[in-house]
Design a protein around this motif. Structure first.
Motif, PDB file in Angstrom:
ATOM      1  N   GLU A 148       0.837  -1.209   0.000  1.00 58.84           N
ATOM      2  CA  GLU A 148       0.000   0.000   0.000  1.00 58.84           C
ATOM      3  C   GLU A 148       0.868   1.254   0.000  1.00 58.84           C
ATOM      4  O   GLU A 148       0.583   2.227  -0.702  1.00 58.84           O
ATOM      5  CB  GLU A 148      -0.924   0.000   1.222  1.00 58.84           C
ATOM      6  CG  GLU A 148      -2.042  -1.015   1.180  1.00 58.84           C
ATOM      7  CD  GLU A 148      -1.626  -2.412   1.621  1.00 58.84           C
ATOM      8  OE1 GLU A 148      -2.472  -3.317   1.592  1.00 58.84           O
ATOM      9  OE2 GLU A 148      -0.439  -2.606   1.997  1.00 58.84           O
ATOM     10  N   GLY A 149       1.935   1.241   0.800  1.00 59.31           N
ATOM     11  CA  GLY A 149       2.827   2.397   0.866  1.00 59.31           C
ATOM     12  C   GLY A 149       3.563   2.640  -0.432  1.00 59.31           C
ATOM     13  O   GLY A 149       3.709   3.779  -0.886  1.00 59.31           O
ATOM     14  N   ARG A 150       4.022   1.548  -1.053  1.00 55.68           N
ATOM     15  CA  ARG A 150       4.731   1.679  -2.330  1.00 55.68           C
ATOM     16  C   ARG A 150       3.796   2.184  -3.421  1.00 55.68           C
ATOM     17  O   ARG A 150       4.170   3.011  -4.250  1.00 55.68           O
ATOM     18  CB  ARG A 150       5.347   0.336  -2.731  1.00 55.68           C
ATOM     19  CG  ARG A 150       6.586  -0.046  -1.908  1.00 55.68           C
ATOM     20  CD  ARG A 150       7.205  -1.328  -2.414  1.00 55.68           C
ATOM     21  NE  ARG A 150       6.435  -2.493  -2.010  1.00 55.68           N
ATOM     22  CZ  ARG A 150       6.310  -3.603  -2.741  1.00 55.68           C
ATOM     23  NH1 ARG A 150       6.861  -3.675  -3.934  1.00 55.68           N
ATOM     24  NH2 ARG A 150       5.613  -4.618  -2.283  1.00 55.68           N
ATOM     25  N   LEU A 151       2.563   1.671  -3.412  1.00 52.37           N
ATOM     26  CA  LEU A 151       1.591   2.091  -4.425  1.00 52.37           C
ATOM     27  C   LEU A 151       1.245   3.569  -4.264  1.00 52.37           C
ATOM     28  O   LEU A 151       1.225   4.327  -5.241  1.00 52.37           O
ATOM     29  CB  LEU A 151       0.337   1.223  -4.314  1.00 52.37           C
ATOM     30  CG  LEU A 151      -0.658   1.287  -5.468  1.00 52.37           C
ATOM     31  CD1 LEU A 151      -1.403  -0.032  -5.603  1.00 52.37           C
ATOM     32  CD2 LEU A 151      -1.670   2.407  -5.278  1.00 52.37           C
ATOM     33  N   ALA A 152       0.985   4.003  -3.023  1.00 52.83           N
ATOM     34  CA  ALA A 152       0.632   5.400  -2.779  1.00 52.83           C
ATOM     35  C   ALA A 152       1.775   6.332  -3.194  1.00 52.83           C
ATOM     36  O   ALA A 152       1.536   7.402  -3.775  1.00 52.83           O
ATOM     37  CB  ALA A 152       0.280   5.604  -1.304  1.00 52.83           C
TER      38      ALA A 152
END
Length: 497
Positions: free
Chosen positions: A54-58
């Protein structure tokens, strides 16, 4: 000298802490932060370790979402507007003395019993839906209970008003809104929204928004997803009374983008009135000067004949862009004999390949081509866990940013946060999928570091990105409208359009 010694000691201690990070990575982070803060050296460094998907995508989204080279300056939006009364669906139905029976869909609600059965039907699926309540007095009684219910909230409602409100958050945009706007709605609207005097009316139209949370239970029924059920007895929006006011306002306002919604509200009207109004819609759109894109926002419908008329009676060729969700997409295909029309409903997450096939069919059958004089070149599809932006090549730019921005706002608005809070969202999109089932599509393996996947098919480009789904949504109403508005805000139409 004392100052120098203090700085040197601090530097050595900082170096020592850095060594601890490297040599003892398993040491609890709280102990390391405590040691660092005791040195008064500022914020503690983040211990090494991979970011969550989720962090990488955001983070990847933030890098992709850039402003278009040519931005909208004036946006005109119409024609459905109302006040949304938002509250717990289960609690309202209990307050009305209803108990959960057998779930059953009703195209039009005629009674409290129809309301209970239809609400249960969609709550059990975790699906959004909207229905017309035919009995004026019965609806008024229910609306009064809902408005006075503890915890009930009043918001701007109606696709046009919600899209206008979202655009108005950008202070450099001028926004015109036409619709049946009563005193309560006028009070709720952003100051940046201009309402023509002809759009003002003495009484508000109220829509009741019955929300439910993921896992919420009522009797034997359990909601797999958080969503909402909408119903109203709304005659002003149903007859699209403000259509002529909207079109006549455009000449003076001179927009560079027009957004139209509210066609679904005509389901409560007679077939004759529906046919007449659709012809007037097409005529009105035709009066908009060439070169100004027109986006049509669809919404939940049950009348296949009305949907078929919208597709075939020149409405689709008259608009430039469409916004719709998974229910509307499948219903459209069923109504107009498109791909996968034999599918009665989606089984869980809508299959990406099937969605792609239907989007391709819409643009191939009703979109612009060398042999067809149609304006339709763009479709923004959104469902809970992913979005797809499909465009005819050569007409739109900045699609990566547009689809990413639409998905990002779904996560922030549902959680009521300014930015994506990775602790409150989850990545639920399929990690592998086929891009088509009608032909030999490609198999895609998703990588969070490259969150927008692109593929092409016969002059049509597809841009796919997941949604970071809010685990505990604050409010589900208006997400689709916010998504479409944000996607349009970052979209760029070519000047030779």
């Amino acid at each position: 000298m004392a100052l120098w010694r203090g700085s040197a000691c601090a530097g050595l201690l900082a170096l020592a802490v850095g060594c601890v990070f490297l040599l003892e990575p398993e040491l609890p982070g709280s102990a390391l932060r405590s040691l660092w803060s005791s040195l008064r050296l500022g914020p503690a460094p983040v211990p090494p370790g991979p970011l969550s998907p989720e962090g990488r995508l955001a983070a990847a989204w933030d890098a992709l979402i850039v402003q278009p080279a040519r931005r909208w300056r004036r946006v005109a939006v119409g024609v459905n507007a109302c006040v949304d009364v938002v509250l717990s669906g289960v609690k309202l139905l209990q307050a009305l003395g209803l108990s959960p029976g057998t779930g059953r869909d009703h195209a039009i609600l005629h009674s409290r019993s129809d309301l209970e059965e239809t609400f249960i039907h969609f709550m059990g699926k975790g699906a959004a839906a909207e229905r017309f309540f035919s009995d004026k007095e019965a609806f008024h009684d229910i609306a009064q209970v809902a408005s006075e219910f503890p915890g009930a909230q009043h918001y701007v409602g109606g696709n046009a008003a919600l899209i206008g409100q979202k655009f108005a958050a950008n202070s450099d945009l001028k926004v015109l809104l036409c619709g049946p706007i009563g005193p309560k709605l006028h009070e709720l609207l952003d100051d940046n929204v201009f309402v023509p005097p002809e759009s003002l009316q003495e009484a508000d139209e109220f829509h009741l928004i019955l929300e439910y949370q993921a896992g919420e239970e009522w009797g034997p029924f359990k909601a797999p997803h958080a969503n909402r059920f909408i119903f109203s007895h709304d005659l002003s929006n149903g007859a699209m009374n403000m259509l002529e006011v909207f079109v006549s306002s455009l000449e003076e306002f001179q927009p560079d983008l027009v957004v139209l919604s509210g066609l679904h509200m005509m389901e409560g009207q007679s077939k004759e009135l529906q046919r007449k109004r659709l012809l007037e819609v097409v005529t009105s759109i035709s009066d908009i000067p060439t070169g100004i894109p027109v986006h049509l926002e669809l919404a939940s419908m049950t009348n296949r004949e009305l949907m078929s008329s919208i597709v075939h009676q020149q409405v689709f060729p008259a608009v430039t862009s469409l916004g719709l969700n998974e229910q509307e997409l499948l219903f459209l295909s069923q109504s107009a004999s498109g791909p996968h029309a034999s599918l009665s409903s989606w089984n869980g997450v809508p299959d990406v390949g099937m969605v792609s096939d239907i989007l391709f069919w819409i643009l191939k059958e009703h979109g612009r081509s060398k042999s067809r004089a149609s304006d339709l070149t763009r479709i923004h599809f959104h469902t809970l866990v992913y979005h797809i932006l499909a465009t005819v090549d050569g007409h739109w730019a900045n699609q990566l940013a547009a689809v990413a921005a639409g998905a990002r706002v779904a996560g922030t608005q549902a959680c009521a946060t300014e930015t994506i809070d990775t602790s409150r969202v989850s990545l639920r999109a399929p990690q592998e999928f086929m891009t088509s089932h009608s032909e030999a599509g490609s198999r895609i393996v998703f990588n969070p570091n490259k969150p927008v996947v692109e593929w092409h098919r016969e002059g049509i480009s597809f841009h796919f990105t997941p949604v970071l789904v809010c685990k505990d949504p604050v409010r589900t109403v208006g997400l689709g409208d916010a998504i479409s508005a944000e996607g349009l805000f970052y979209s760029e139409v070519h000047p030779d359009y």
